[in-house]
Design an enzyme around this catalytic site. Structure first.
Site, mmCIF file in Angstrom:
data_model
loop_
_atom_site.group_PDB
_atom_site.id
_atom_site.type_symbol
_atom_site.label_atom_id
_atom_site.label_comp_id
_atom_site.label_asym_id
_atom_site.label_seq_id
_atom_site.Cartn_x
_atom_site.Cartn_y
_atom_site.Cartn_z
ATOM 1 N N HIS A 55 -0.460 4.087 -4.270
ATOM 2 C CA HIS A 55 -1.511 4.298 -3.263
ATOM 3 C C HIS A 55 -2.481 5.365 -3.735
ATOM 4 O O HIS A 55 -2.364 6.516 -3.350
ATOM 5 C CB HIS A 55 -0.887 4.736 -1.948
ATOM 6 N N PHE A 56 -3.401 5.117 -4.451
ATOM 7 C CA PHE A 56 -3.756 3.909 -5.174
ATOM 8 C C PHE A 56 -3.701 4.228 -6.664
ATOM 9 O O PHE A 56 -4.115 5.325 -7.031
ATOM 10 C CB PHE A 56 -5.165 3.464 -4.787
#
Length: 154
Positions: A55-56
């Protein structure tokens, strides 16, 4: 170390008050609290957090729901310190989120200041306003509700 009202709570006492452990304990320290009123705690966000792997990739951002979880854990500490006796075989369960707003991304190197205040308690139910700030700017805010329940009821 046992904290006094208004004082700090070290991570060793947090272990006694919350059931969470790595990688899900999201409160590093309590700076101050007033039973039944408010709490201010911190979460130091590092690049080593397991959620940053996905993420991410290439753009690490702390998931908003984990910011809310950190706030809920701080709220659990406030409620624990506000009860007349220890939690014992009870647990603080997050039951609702209202008016959640995410104002800015939280990234590695940030220090989240977690504030829970305007605590309202009725029987086993609790409600409070929460906000997480970074460098004095609001990153997230919401109204949280929770209940203190017997572990055996789960």
């Amino acid at each position: 170390m046992t904290a006094t009202p208004g004082g700090a709570i070290a991570v060793t006492e947090i272990f006694d008050l919350l059931p969470h452990r790595y990688p899900f304990l999201l409160v590093d320290r309590v700076l101050e609290y007033e039973p039944g009123v408010s709490i201010t705690a911190i979460k130091n966000v590092t690049v080593n957090e397991p959620f940053f792997q996905g993420h991410f990739p290439g753009l690490p951002v702390m998931p908003g729901m984990l910011i809310l979880e950190a706030l809920a854990q701080a709220g659990g500490l406030l409620v624990s310190k506000s009860l007349e006796g220890p939690l014992g075989d009870r647990i603080f369960m997050f039951t609702g989120v209202e008016k959640a707003k995410f104002r800015r991304p939280v990234t590695p190197g940030d220090q989240l200041v977690l504030r829970c205040f305007d605590l309202k308690r009725r029987m086993t139910l609790c409600r409070m306003h929460v906000e997480a700030t970074v460098d004095g700017k609001i990153a997230a805010e919401a109204e949280l509700s929770a209940a203190v329940v017997d572990k055996s009821a789960l």
